[in-house]
Design a protein around this motif. Structure first.
Motif, short mmCIF file in Angstrom:
data_model
loop_
_atom_site.label_atom_id
_atom_site.label_comp_id
_atom_site.label_asym_id
_atom_site.label_seq_id
_atom_site.Cartn_x
_atom_site.Cartn_y
_atom_site.Cartn_z
N GLU A 96 20.04 -31.10 70.61
CA GLU A 96 18.90 -31.77 70.40
C GLU A 96 18.93 -33.18 71.04
N THR A 117 12.89 -24.10 63.38
CA THR A 117 13.26 -24.33 61.83
C THR A 117 12.28 -23.56 61.12
N GLU A 118 12.38 -23.05 60.10
CA GLU A 118 11.32 -22.53 58.95
C GLU A 118 11.61 -23.18 57.50
N GLU A 119 10.54 -23.85 57.19
CA GLU A 119 10.95 -24.76 55.90
C GLU A 119 11.92 -25.68 56.01
N GLY A 120 11.97 -26.26 57.04
CA GLY A 120 13.17 -27.30 57.22
C GLY A 120 14.63 -26.78 57.62
N VAL A 121 14.56 -25.22 57.47
CA VAL A 121 16.06 -24.68 57.86
C VAL A 121 16.08 -24.03 59.00
N PRO A 122 17.21 -24.47 59.81
CA PRO A 122 17.45 -24.02 61.34
C PRO A 122 17.62 -22.48 61.32
N VAL A 123 16.70 -21.76 61.92
CA VAL A 123 16.75 -20.55 62.01
C VAL A 123 17.06 -19.91 63.51
N THR A 131 15.69 -26.48 68.61
CA THR A 131 15.93 -25.69 67.38
C THR A 131 14.92 -25.45 66.60
#
Length: 199
Positions: A172, A158-164, A156
């Motif tokens: 996972e 992520t950007e700044e802890g957010v899944p994108v 997965t």
């Protein structure tokens, strides 16, 4: 796309890989491999032909020992496919494998997150002119003393802890368990491994 030459010491004795060059030393052999690393072709077989022209213009065509491809042969979506869609993406992936396989005597690939789901069960590469190996969830000997371990798909993003972007096609937990099992197998056999396109 990257062309690398790997030089390493391996066990003495005869090599099963004919294109390898070696020089004797007191305790081991020195091996050299010329590898092409090509990824993210995404169905673009014209890019492979451009690559062939580039290799030829740099006097590398016919001098590679292997092509390594860490996935994304096609543009399959990260979703379940019906049988017709999967067959279409498998045919597209096979065209890419055939093209890459024509550049060297050996092709090793691991499926990426845009490749057909069946490639994660060892499928793929059967028609290529090269000796083709699907490395997903396996370790393969590139030469005596040099191993490569493959784990396909994606974790997965992520950007700044957010899944994108979701991990695909494995969760996972499946990625972590499978990757750990592959590492244990490599340690148990005393072989060094390098993983690619994995979590």
């Amino acid at each position: 796309v990257t062309v690398i030459t790997v030089r390493f010491r391996g066990p003495g004795g005869r090599s099963a890989a004919a294109p390898l060059k070696r020089a004797r030393s007191a305790c081991a052999c020195v091996y050299m491999l010329r590898l092409l690393l090509a990824s993210d072709v995404h169905d673009d077989t014209s890019a492979i032909e451009a690559l062939r022209a580039w290799l030829s213009s740099h006097d590398l065509l016919g001098k590679l020992d292997a092509v390594l491809c860490p996935g994304d042969l096609t543009t399959a979506p990260a979703a379940s496919l019906d049988a017709e869609e999967e067959a279409r993406y498998e045919a597209a992936a096979q065209r890419v494998l055939d093209g890459l396989g024509s550049l060297a005597p050996r092709l090793v690939f691991s499926p990426g997150n845009h490749d057909p789901p069946r490639f994660f069960s060892g499928f793929g590469g059967g028609n290529s002119s090269a000796s083709t190996s699907n490395a997903h969830a396996r370790s393969l000997s590139l030469a005596p003393g040099l191993w490569l371990a493959g784990w396909g798909g994606s974790a997965t993003a992520t950007e700044e802890g957010v899944p994108v972007w979701p991990g695909w096609p494995l969760s996972e937990d499946e990625n972590a368990a499978g990757y750990a099992q592959l590492q244990r197998a490599l340690r148990g056999g005393g072989s060094a491994g390098a993983s690619f396109d994995g979590p």
